[in-house]
Scaffold this motif. Structure first.
Motif, mmCIF file in Angstrom:
data_model
loop_
_atom_site.group_PDB
_atom_site.id
_atom_site.type_symbol
_atom_site.label_atom_id
_atom_site.label_comp_id
_atom_site.label_asym_id
_atom_site.label_seq_id
_atom_site.Cartn_x
_atom_site.Cartn_y
_atom_site.Cartn_z
ATOM 1 N N ALA A 1 0.796 -1.332 -0.042
ATOM 2 C CA ALA A 1 0.175 0.119 0.166
ATOM 3 C C ALA A 1 0.632 1.134 -0.011
ATOM 4 C CB ALA A 1 -0.834 -0.111 1.288
ATOM 5 N N MET A 2 0.624 2.313 -0.844
ATOM 6 C CA MET A 2 1.391 3.475 -0.939
ATOM 7 C C MET A 2 0.278 4.634 -1.168
ATOM 8 S SD MET A 2 4.722 2.487 -3.464
ATOM 9 C CE MET A 2 5.768 1.138 -3.000
ATOM 10 N N THR A 3 0.628 5.711 -0.839
ATOM 11 C CA THR A 3 0.143 7.004 -0.474
ATOM 12 C C THR A 3 0.544 7.650 -1.862
ATOM 13 O OG1 THR A 3 -0.757 6.823 1.593
ATOM 14 C CG2 THR A 3 -0.971 8.880 0.541
ATOM 15 N N THR A 4 -0.235 8.219 -2.647
ATOM 16 C CA THR A 4 0.028 9.118 -4.050
ATOM 17 C C THR A 4 0.236 10.682 -3.277
ATOM 18 O OG1 THR A 4 -2.247 9.443 -4.748
ATOM 19 C CG2 THR A 4 -0.968 7.699 -5.623
ATOM 20 N N LEU A 5 0.720 11.443 -4.300
ATOM 21 C CA LEU A 5 0.903 12.931 -3.934
ATOM 22 C C LEU A 5 -0.628 13.559 -3.809
ATOM 23 C CD1 LEU A 5 3.514 14.061 -6.332
ATOM 24 C CD2 LEU A 5 3.778 13.805 -3.877
ATOM 25 N N GLN A 6 -1.444 13.102 -4.213
ATOM 26 C CA GLN A 6 -3.017 13.220 -4.214
ATOM 27 C C GLN A 6 -3.675 13.002 -3.008
ATOM 28 O OE1 GLN A 6 -4.486 11.921 -7.818
ATOM 29 N NE2 GLN A 6 -4.398 13.862 -8.642
ATOM 30 N N GLY A 7 -2.993 11.971 -2.138
ATOM 31 C CA GLY A 7 -3.422 11.469 -0.795
ATOM 32 C C GLY A 7 -4.199 10.235 -1.202
ATOM 33 N N ASP A 8 -4.255 9.624 -2.470
ATOM 34 C CA ASP A 8 -4.900 8.253 -2.468
ATOM 35 C C ASP A 8 -3.964 7.057 -2.037
ATOM 36 O OD1 ASP A 8 -6.936 9.696 -3.572
ATOM 37 O OD2 ASP A 8 -6.242 9.780 -5.682
ATOM 38 N N SER A 9 -4.815 6.142 -1.810
ATOM 39 C CA SER A 9 -4.047 4.904 -1.286
ATOM 40 C C SER A 9 -4.204 3.771 -2.525
ATOM 41 C CB SER A 9 -4.616 4.393 -0.033
ATOM 42 O OG SER A 9 -3.984 3.070 0.165
ATOM 43 N N VAL A 10 -2.977 3.529 -3.130
ATOM 44 C CA VAL A 10 -2.807 2.223 -4.155
ATOM 45 C C VAL A 10 -2.141 1.114 -3.704
ATOM 46 C CG1 VAL A 10 -3.413 4.225 -5.942
ATOM 47 C CG2 VAL A 10 -0.949 3.595 -5.078
ATOM 48 N N GLU A 11 -2.404 0.068 -4.211
ATOM 49 C CA GLU A 11 -1.776 -1.159 -4.265
ATOM 50 C C GLU A 11 -0.774 -1.346 -5.129
ATOM 51 O OE1 GLU A 11 -2.087 -3.818 -1.784
ATOM 52 O OE2 GLU A 11 -3.180 -2.239 -0.487
ATOM 53 N N VAL A 12 0.347 -1.265 -5.034
ATOM 54 C CA VAL A 12 1.666 -1.319 -6.073
ATOM 55 C C VAL A 12 2.402 -2.489 -6.267
ATOM 56 C CG1 VAL A 12 3.582 0.031 -6.709
ATOM 57 C CG2 VAL A 12 1.901 1.462 -5.754
ATOM 58 N N SER A 13 2.464 -3.301 -7.203
ATOM 59 C CA SER A 13 3.440 -4.608 -7.138
ATOM 60 C C SER A 13 4.710 -4.248 -7.145
ATOM 61 C CB SER A 13 3.050 -5.033 -8.519
ATOM 62 O OG SER A 13 1.738 -5.425 -8.662
ATOM 63 N N THR A 14 5.240 -5.032 -6.384
ATOM 64 C CA THR A 14 6.784 -5.199 -6.076
ATOM 65 C C THR A 14 7.420 -6.357 -6.496
ATOM 66 O OG1 THR A 14 6.486 -5.817 -3.913
ATOM 67 C CG2 THR A 14 6.692 -3.328 -4.083
ATOM 68 N N GLY A 15 8.345 -6.751 -5.869
ATOM 69 C CA GLY A 15 9.000 -8.332 -6.149
ATOM 70 C C GLY A 15 10.545 -8.253 -6.568
ATOM 71 N N ALA B 1 9.954 2.440 -18.188
ATOM 72 C CA ALA B 1 9.252 3.734 -17.872
ATOM 73 C C ALA B 1 8.597 3.739 -16.718
ATOM 74 C CB ALA B 1 8.186 3.986 -18.884
ATOM 75 N N HIS B 2 8.438 2.582 -15.934
ATOM 76 C CA HIS B 2 7.977 2.329 -14.579
ATOM 77 C C HIS B 2 9.120 2.971 -13.618
ATOM 78 C CE1 HIS B 2 6.167 0.447 -10.901
ATOM 79 N NE2 HIS B 2 5.089 0.077 -11.676
ATOM 80 N N PRO B 3 8.289 3.760 -12.524
ATOM 81 C CA PRO B 3 9.246 4.341 -11.669
ATOM 82 C C PRO B 3 9.898 3.435 -10.751
ATOM 83 C CG PRO B 3 6.802 4.663 -11.159
ATOM 84 C CD PRO B 3 6.964 4.061 -12.338
ATOM 85 N N LEU B 4 9.659 2.247 -10.498
ATOM 86 C CA LEU B 4 10.300 1.302 -9.797
ATOM 87 C C LEU B 4 11.348 0.665 -10.593
ATOM 88 C CD1 LEU B 4 7.465 -0.152 -7.508
ATOM 89 C CD2 LEU B 4 9.059 1.816 -7.025
ATOM 90 N N GLU B 5 11.020 0.372 -11.778
ATOM 91 C CA GLU B 5 12.096 -0.150 -12.565
ATOM 92 C C GLU B 5 12.993 0.576 -13.206
ATOM 93 O OE1 GLU B 5 11.725 -3.115 -16.635
ATOM 94 O OE2 GLU B 5 10.117 -3.235 -15.005
ATOM 95 N N ASN B 6 12.975 1.943 -13.344
ATOM 96 C CA ASN B 6 13.778 2.882 -13.728
ATOM 97 C C ASN B 6 13.495 4.260 -13.076
ATOM 98 O OD1 ASN B 6 15.806 4.256 -15.179
ATOM 99 N ND2 ASN B 6 14.645 4.289 -17.073
ATOM 100 N N PRO B 7 13.890 4.421 -11.879
ATOM 101 C CA PRO B 7 13.537 5.307 -10.996
ATOM 102 C C PRO B 7 13.916 6.866 -11.372
ATOM 103 C CG PRO B 7 14.592 3.651 -9.436
ATOM 104 C CD PRO B 7 14.855 3.287 -10.898
ATOM 105 N N ASN B 8 15.061 7.038 -11.848
ATOM 106 C CA ASN B 8 15.562 8.393 -12.122
ATOM 107 C C ASN B 8 16.509 8.263 -13.340
ATOM 108 O OD1 ASN B 8 18.179 7.700 -11.110
ATOM 109 N ND2 ASN B 8 17.413 7.812 -9.065
#
Length: 562
Positions: free
Chosen positions: A205-219, A243-250
């Motif tokens: 569970a992660m909270t977005t900048l808008q304050g929404d709670s979303v389920e984000v896949s990891t692994g 292009a995914h922020p967890l696969e290529n963060p910066n």
């Protein structure tokens, strides 16, 4: 100079600087010389040979090499099908992803087996962690297969007459342990410290900048992402790939992943020069490849930075470039550079959506895969380029009235027939697949989300990506159905193994011939003049084969913008 341009120049230069010493190291690995990693991996390799009963010192001819290559791939195929068809009932599946259908499992395993990673599923929802781990294993061994085949070619080009060309298993194991694994560990470590996950836990569970709670896949994404680039595989752990922020963060990880996918194809060219002690030949090959790469890259970067002319005509500001389908943290220039690098190298990973690229950028991406020999994938890039060298030598010999020879071996009708079959196989598989998919629209074209010229480009891209063992796609195409899974699966098989067997067969035949010492009448193949000849042969074959289809797709779409 624009800082975005400085960034992509720095990526290329840094890759080249690192590739030269890596090429020297690779030549030592394949020639059996001592390296600094021997104390680490030699005991592991000896243990593997002892357990498996393989005699790594037994010499093989080129046919025995190819039998071993095909046999080991059959074993991996069967094991992979079992895992994907049963993954819903197997462990390491915290997100409860279902088992695959037979046609999707067939396409997926074939795709990863042939170093293509054409994904007709979404990474985080389509496979379990167990399946991801097995696919990651295939990313290692498929790249190792390509490198081992290139090592056989290196051995065959030596100045002597022989029937035997080393041991396939020795080349294969060393490719995985001495080359792929160390670089992958370095890349994975950098990704890990920059935020790419490496865990067996499920969604978080992660909270977005808008304050929404979303389920984000990891692994276990860091390790997967590293070998997908180092091995020029390209399959995304997540659906949107790099292009995914967890696969290529910066931007730093973007640079690392870019270097990772280009460094071994660069290094293999220099490894050939060190291995044969023909540095000039390797620079000629690298020069031709680089001219071709820049001819595709420069217009693509310029086009993407200039933006969409249709929007400009509407008075919309496009100074930031063509930003649709791109990540702001990378920008238009780095995205355009990546799009050509990943299609030239045959990696197939993406940090932007190719379907959103400008029409001429899409054409250049297609051309990169249609030519399929400017750098190319791990090992197979040099094999594909070798076919064009054989064709250029033969044509040049006819033009100047000299006997066609390459590195002291006479090229005759048998070798030319094999070379021509392999050269024509690539356009044949692409164009036949496209023709069938458009001739039977209820099977192929019915899954298009875009009509007209762009829809045709999506079909053309799908088969071009499959035939080039690339794996990227114009994702407006709905490709997860029996038609696309089976047809592209067949193309993947034929376009992987025949272009490996062909060059190795030619090299094996030439190696058994009597070596002819160079003389005043020998055609020099390490000069810029011969390099220009090779480039002309590549251009003519690609232009004659693919220009009509490109005209019906991206070129026609380009004119609709005005």
């Amino acid at each position: 100079m624009n800082t975005e341009i400085i960034g992509i120049i720095a990526m290329f230069v840094l890759t080249l600087i690192l590739a030269i010493p890596l090429g020297k190291y690779i030549s030592k690995v394949y020639s059996g010389q001592k390296t600094f990693l021997d104390p680490v991996f030699l005991p592991i390799e000896k243990l593997f040979y002892k357990i498996s009963g393989i005699d790594s010192k037994k010499e093989m001819n080129w046919k025995q090499h190819m039998v071993a290559l095909v046999a080991i791939n059959v074993v991996w195929f069967v094991l992979g099908m079992i895992i994907l068809l049963c993954q819903g009932s197997l462990p390491l599946n915290p997100d409860n992803n279902p088992s695959m259908t037979p046609d999707l499992a067939f396409n997926t395993i074939i795709s990863f087996l042939v170093n293509c990673n054409l994904q007709h599923y979404s990474g985080e929802t389509g496979v379990s962690y167990l399946s991801q781990l097995f696919l990651m294993f295939l990313q290692f061994v498929s790249a190792g297969i390509g490198l081992a085949a290139a090592a056989v070619l290196f051995n065959a080009l030596k100045e002597r007459t022989t029937e035997t060309l080393g041991n396939f298993y020795n080349y294969f194991i060393k490719s995985c342990t001495r080359i792929l694994l160390p670089i992958s560990v370095i890349v994975a470590t950098i990704l890990l410290f920059n935020g790419t996950p490496m865990t067996f836990e499920g969604k978080q569970a992660m909270t977005t900048l808008q304050g929404d709670s979303v389920e984000v896949s990891t692994g276990p994404a860091a390790a997967f992402t590293a070998i997908k680039h180092v091995g020029t595989n390209g399959g995304g752990f997540f659906g949107t790939n790099s292009a995914h922020p967890l696969e290529n963060p910066n931007y730093l990880t973007n640079i690392v992943e870019m270097i990772a996918q280009m460094i071994i194809p660069f290094a293999m060219v220099f490894a050939l020069g060190f291995y044969l002690n023909r540095r000039k030949l390797s620079w000629m090959i690298f020069g031709v490849m680089t001219v071709g790469f820049l001819a595709l890259t420069i217009p693509t970067v310029v086009t993407e930075m200039n933006g969409n002319p249709a929007l400009t005509q509407m008075g919309i500001d496009t100074t930031s470039g063509a930003t649709e389908g791109k990540e702001v943290r990378f920008g238009a220039a780095a995205s355009g550079y990546w799009s050509i690098a990943t299609t030239v190298i045959s990696t197939g990973s993406v940090n932007s959506m190719h379907d959103s690229a400008m029409p001429l950028s899409g054409m250049n991406q297609l051309l990169a895969m249609m030519i399929n020999c400017f750098y190319g994938g791990c090992g197979v890039g040099i094999l594909n380029f070798y076919i064009f060298i054989i064709l250029a030598v033969f044509i040049s010999g006819l033009m100047v009235g000299r006997t066609p020879e390459f590195l002291g071996k006479k090229i005759e009708a048998r070798e030319m027939k094999i070379a021509m079959i392999i050269a024509l196989l690539h356009p044949f598989l692409i164009l036949v697949g496209v023709a069938l998919s458009t001739a039977f629209p209820e099977q192929g074209a019915s899954t298009l989300n875009n009509p007209g010229f762009h829809g045709f480009s999506e079909i053309l891209y799908e088969f071009t990506s499959s035939a080039a063992n690339n794996g990227s796609g114009f994702e407006g195409l709905g490709d997860n159905n029996p038609w696309w899974n089976i047809t592209t699966g067949i193309v993947l098989l034929l376009s992987r193994f025949l272009p490996i067997i062909g060059p190795v067969a030619i090299a094996g035949i030439l190696a058994s011939k009597k070596h002819i010492p160079e003389s005043a009448g020998t055609l020099k193949t390490d000069t810029s003049t011969f390099g220009l000849m090779v480039f002309a042969v590549i251009f003519i074959i690609a232009a004659l084969s693919f220009f009509p289809s490109l005209t019906l797709g991206p070129i026609a779409e380009y004119f609709t913008l005005y």
